[in-house]
Write a protein that holds these residues in place. Sequence first.
Motif, PDB file in Angstrom:
ATOM      1  N   THR A   2       7.709  -5.034  -4.424  1.00 27.08           N
ATOM      2  CA  THR A   2       7.226  -5.029  -3.039  1.00 27.08           C
ATOM      3  C   THR A   2       5.706  -4.991  -2.959  1.00 27.08           C
ATOM      4  N   ASP A  53       5.577  -6.597   5.886  1.00 22.94           N
ATOM      5  CA  ASP A  53       6.500  -5.618   5.311  1.00 22.94           C
ATOM      6  C   ASP A  53       7.489  -6.360   4.425  1.00 22.94           C
ATOM      7  N   VAL A  54       8.129  -5.586   3.503  1.00 22.37           N
ATOM      8  CA  VAL A  54       8.983  -6.178   2.470  1.00 22.37           C
ATOM      9  C   VAL A  54      10.209  -5.293   2.276  1.00 22.37           C
ATOM     10  N   GLN A  55      11.335  -5.933   1.989  1.00 24.88           N
ATOM     11  CA  GLN A  55      12.569  -5.216   1.677  1.00 24.88           C
ATOM     12  C   GLN A  55      13.350  -6.013   0.633  1.00 24.88           C
ATOM     13  N   THR A 114       9.138  -0.831  -6.246  1.00 21.53           N
ATOM     14  CA  THR A 114       7.781  -0.876  -5.695  1.00 21.53           C
ATOM     15  C   THR A 114       6.895  -1.892  -6.415  1.00 21.53           C
ATOM     16  N   LEU A 151      13.924   0.738   1.315  1.00 19.83           N
ATOM     17  CA  LEU A 151      13.228  -0.226   0.476  1.00 19.83           C
ATOM     18  C   LEU A 151      14.220  -1.166  -0.189  1.00 19.83           C
ATOM     19  N   ILE A 161      14.250 -11.116  -1.559  1.00 22.44           N
ATOM     20  CA  ILE A 161      13.037 -10.414  -1.123  1.00 22.44           C
ATOM     21  C   ILE A 161      12.789 -10.849   0.315  1.00 22.44           C
ATOM     22  N   ARG A 197       3.527  -7.555  -0.883  1.00 27.24           N
ATOM     23  CA  ARG A 197       2.663  -7.091   0.206  1.00 27.24           C
ATOM     24  C   ARG A 197       1.210  -7.513   0.020  1.00 27.24           C
TER      25      ARG A 197
END
Length: 416
Positions: free
Chosen positions: A311, A322-324, A308, A397, A339, A315
């Motif tokens: 991300t 959105d992010v993964q 987190t 995630l 990323i 963000r």
Amino acid sequence: MPPATAALPSETLRDVLARVVEIPELRATYEKFLDLDAVTLADLPVLTKETLAGALNGVIRQARSRPHGAYVYGSGGTTGTPRLSLVPTGMFVEDITRHWQPLASDDILVNFNTPGRMWSSHNFFNAVAHHAGAVTIPLGAVDNDELADWLDFVDQLGATALDATPSQIARILEFCDSTGRPLPAFRKLLWTGEGYSKRAAEITRRLMPDGRLYGVYGSTESWVIGVNEPDCPTDTFHVVPYQHVEIEDGVVLVTNTHPESVNPILRYRIGDLGEFVDCPCGRPDRALRIRGRDDPQLKFSSILLLPTDVTEVARAVSGVRDVQLVLFRHGQPDERMEIRLLVQPDTPREDIERLVHQRVVTQVYKLGFAVGSAPDRLAVRVVDELVTSAQTQKTPLVVHAEKAGVAPSAPVGGQD
């Protein structure tokens, strides 16, 4: 003051203990507590996912002696070694809907959750709709190239509600937004399976400002723990009466007290962090706020980091939706991380990739140092879609590429 954990009545605890002791794999751990004159939950060990998985054969034998049926559902693992869970075929729906009534008899529900493959959400929402006397369209997950036709179909039937994971909800609403297709007359969104992401919340507010959100929180092992209604924050849930929740050092532990519970859920560590709060909806009962996972650390390039942390930095960049994180050859000397970004339309891809990369390596503690001598270990890519589980329709995630069959993205620019 927010409500504290109430004590579990001793008679209820002994009933749960007696059911757990019937399982041979757990008997040696728990039978000694039945001989004590006084026992409390705090006296008992925490039940882990591994211990529960090791008791599966005994749970199945016990289920065969019960007067009610049970479903076998998959709760994770791999196709070769899935983690399995047993839930009574009634799925506690009658007890849940006494406290959570998302549907009425005049509703028409489109069930977008994936059926089959031992996944539970599809059956659960069908049962909730049946209990309400609503009409159900058990559609299942739909790919984007078929979505327009199916939305036309459910629109013709007068659909008023849908159920899906937040990832699916975001995808459906974004499809309508990007294609200019009017959204069907949905007035209710039922959701579970993952947190209601910022991406899903933003598109929901914009396209369905009057839409009403109804969520449930739990796991396949414990089943529904809490319910969420339109006036509740999406991270806050009211605990249903057959569940007993403790917070120990910030970790959520749950005990299922329902007499029909098949799984031995006794101080089960569900894997989340939480706290008790006063819910702004005004309901007087205790509410559980979920603060994240209790096992979130990731080891990458010899450092420990919180996914987190990465991300949230990404963000915060304007234009990122959105992010993964996708890990390639995780744990190997040549491991890599991508990323992956979803961005707003017309956002310059190369510019935002460079900006996110620059901020992540400078703002995430030690990450820039870890990849400084091997910059090819970290890439930022703008993609058209994030990786979503075909079975659950959740967007994780963190994705382990080899396990998920994910190939690296084609370079668009910037960091390689």
